[in-house]
Design an enzyme around this catalytic site. Structure first.
Site, PDB file in Angstrom:
ATOM      1  CD  GLU A   1       7.346  -3.424  -0.730  1.00 52.06           C
ATOM      2  OE1 GLU A   1       6.323  -2.769  -0.524  1.00 52.06           O
ATOM      3  OE2 GLU A   1       7.479  -4.607  -0.371  1.00 52.06           O
TER       4      GLU A   1
ATOM      5  CG  HIS B   1      10.270  -0.957   3.776  1.00 51.90           C
ATOM      6  ND1 HIS B   1      10.996  -1.590   2.793  1.00 51.90           N
ATOM      7  CD2 HIS B   1       8.970  -1.250   3.511  1.00 51.90           C
ATOM      8  CE1 HIS B   1      10.180  -2.230   1.975  1.00 51.90           C
ATOM      9  NE2 HIS B   1       8.934  -2.036   2.391  1.00 51.90           N
TER      10      HIS B   1
ATOM     11  CG  ASN C   1      -2.554  -0.952   2.016  1.00 48.72           C
ATOM     12  OD1 ASN C   1      -3.008  -1.790   1.255  1.00 48.72           O
ATOM     13  ND2 ASN C   1      -3.173  -0.621   3.131  1.00 48.72           N
TER      14      ASN C   1
ATOM     15  CG  ASP D   1      -5.048  -8.865   3.899  1.00 44.23           C
ATOM     16  OD1 ASP D   1      -5.714  -7.833   3.673  1.00 44.23           O
ATOM     17  OD2 ASP D   1      -3.972  -8.855   4.520  1.00 44.23           O
ATOM     18  N   GLY D   2      -8.723  -8.629   3.602  1.00 41.16           N
ATOM     19  CA  GLY D   2      -9.672  -8.185   4.606  1.00 41.16           C
ATOM     20  C   GLY D   2      -9.062  -7.328   5.682  1.00 41.16           C
TER      21      GLY D   2
ATOM     22  CG  HIS E   1      -2.980  -5.023   3.652  1.00 39.89           C
ATOM     23  ND1 HIS E   1      -2.801  -6.256   4.237  1.00 39.89           N
ATOM     24  CD2 HIS E   1      -1.778  -4.391   3.697  1.00 39.89           C
ATOM     25  CE1 HIS E   1      -1.540  -6.374   4.623  1.00 39.89           C
ATOM     26  NE2 HIS E   1      -0.903  -5.254   4.311  1.00 39.89           N
TER      27      HIS E   1
ATOM     28  CG  ASP F   1       3.166  -6.811   0.829  1.00 42.89           C
ATOM     29  OD1 ASP F   1       4.371  -7.066   0.635  1.00 42.89           O
ATOM     30  OD2 ASP F   1       2.792  -5.847   1.529  1.00 42.89           O
TER      31      ASP F   1
ATOM     32  CB  ALA G   1       5.052  -6.234   9.110  1.00 40.96           C
ATOM     33  N   GLY G   2       3.425  -6.462   5.789  1.00 34.33           N
ATOM     34  CA  GLY G   2       3.084  -7.472   4.797  1.00 34.33           C
ATOM     35  C   GLY G   2       1.837  -8.220   5.218  1.00 34.33           C
TER      36      GLY G   2
END
Length: 399
Positions: A141, A153, A231, A260-261, A263, A286, A321-322
């Site tokens: 990625e 990134h 995203n 995850d609630g 994102h 992720d 961040a992830g």
């Protein structure tokens, strides 16, 4: 590694419990490719699922539980306080163990943007673990992503997707490169997609500022995955429909979702299932180091991350961040909050990613001859057991 002194450790798994005795897991609701079977049974002999039970098989009563295939994660950067992107071999193994405790029996290790020499070194280390069977392969990625949609990134290390450099990373993984995420609108993007397709590597569209038309061109060139759909890409517009619309409408594309609630709003997840269909959705984590570990400060590549209340954000700038997600939580949320049918959640967590990886002859469903990879959940969809290759990682009789 976490720097927070109070970071919570996920207990590492004891060595998988193996009895050598054939097992019959009975009484649970079993999810098969054809649907759910109440009061079903799964026969395990050695490392595989068997069609029939020998006379001396041990019966494990799982009445009141669910048995589903082991989860398959296409996109994962670490867990248990350990990083796949920069850690040692032992760190990577620790992260793998953490996710196995949460039902992920097959995992692709993902890197983040770095300089080319570092990424080729990581590819070499991770390919050794793939050769040992610890991971299913490597996902790059970055660094071939858009500075407009860089997320977590490092912008200084981003570069256009030169096919020669893409090929360098693929070669460094020694046949274990499974996926490369690209902003395909950048110079060299379409040629890089074609190169990846020719080498049997998934070209994934992500961290992109592409238009609808540019995305269609990339799909026609061979791109088949949307990296964490919604995203790090432009939103849908009524005059500029953007990449999301192109990715959802094309039957050749599988869309990753981080459930995850944080994102995604539940309505966005439902939109993806409605337009793509259950056979084209893959739940991913992720995950970064904090998954299964705790709040604190971590490094994601060269960038510092603060995890608070389970949400990871860059210290500088505040971008997500992830995640700290594990796939058992993604499953439970899907079926209890998002109203996704259990059979569709199983497709998204097991069958679809297994098919994308070309491993559906071995994993992804509970069928005779396949690896005995499975997850036991209670009536509330809490994880109670994990089996990988016929050995209990989490024994439901001991939980």
């Amino acid at each position: 590694m976490a720097t927070h002194p109070g970071a919570r450790h996920t207990p590492t798994s004891p060595h998988p419990v193996t009895s050598g005795t054939p097992l019959v897991l009975s009484g649970a609701t079993v999810v098969l490719p054809t649907g759910t079977v109440p009061d079903g049974r799964v026969v395990v002999e050695d490392t595989r699922i068997a069609a029939a039970a020998p006379e001396h098989a041990q019966v494990v009563d799982l009445s009141g539980h669910w048995v589903v295939p082991g989860f398959v994660d296409l996109h994962n950067h670490g867990g248990g306080g350990a990083s796949f992107t920069s850690g040692t071999v032992e760190d990577v193994l620790k992260g793998i163990r953490t996710h196995r405790l949460h039902g992920t029996t097959t995992l692709v290790a993902s890197t983040v943007t770095g300089d080319m020499d570092f990424l080729t070194q990581r590819a070499g280390l991770l390919s050794e673990l793939a050769e040992q069977g610890d991971i299913a392969g490597v996902h790059f990625e970055g660094p071939f992503i858009s500075p407009c949609r860089k997320g977590a990134h490092s912008e200084e290390l981003l570069r256009d997707p030169d096919p020669a450099e893409v090929r360098k990373l693929v070669d460094a993984a020694r046949g274990h490169a499974k996926m490369v995420t690209l902003a395909t609108e950048l110079p060299g993007g379409i040629d890089s997609v074609r190169l990846l397709a020719e080498h049997g590597v998934i070209a994934a569209i992500g961290h992109t500022d592409a238009t609808y038309e540019q995305t269609v061109e990339a799909i026609d060139a061979g791109a088949t995955v949307a990296t964490h759909l919604f995203n790090a890409m432009p939103p849908v517009g009524h005059r500029a429909p953007g990449p999301i619309t192109a990715l959802l409408e094309d039957g050749r594309v599988t869309v990753e979702l981080i459930n995850d609630g944080t994102h995604l709003h539940p309505a966005a997840l439902q939109l993806a299932f409605h337009h793509a269909g259950a056979d084209r959705v893959a739940f991913i984590t992720d995950a970064m180091d904090a998954a299964g570990f705790g709040d604190g400060r971590y490094m994601l590549g060269p960038l510092e991350v603060e995890v608070a209340d389970g949400v990871a954000r860059l210290v500088e700038g505040g971008s997500i961040a992830g995640s700290t997600l594990t796939l058992d939580r993604a499953f439970k949320r899907a079926v209890t909050i998002d109203r996704v049918p259990v059979t569709d959640a199983v497709r998204a967590l097991s069958a679809n990613p297994a098919r994308l990886l070309g491993l559906d002859d071995r994993i992804g469903s509970l069928e005779p001859g396949k690896d005995a990879d499975l997850v036991v959940l209670d009536a509330d969809f809490e994880l109670k057991g994990v089996m990988r290759h016929g050995a209990w990682v989490v024994d439901p009789q001991l939980v």
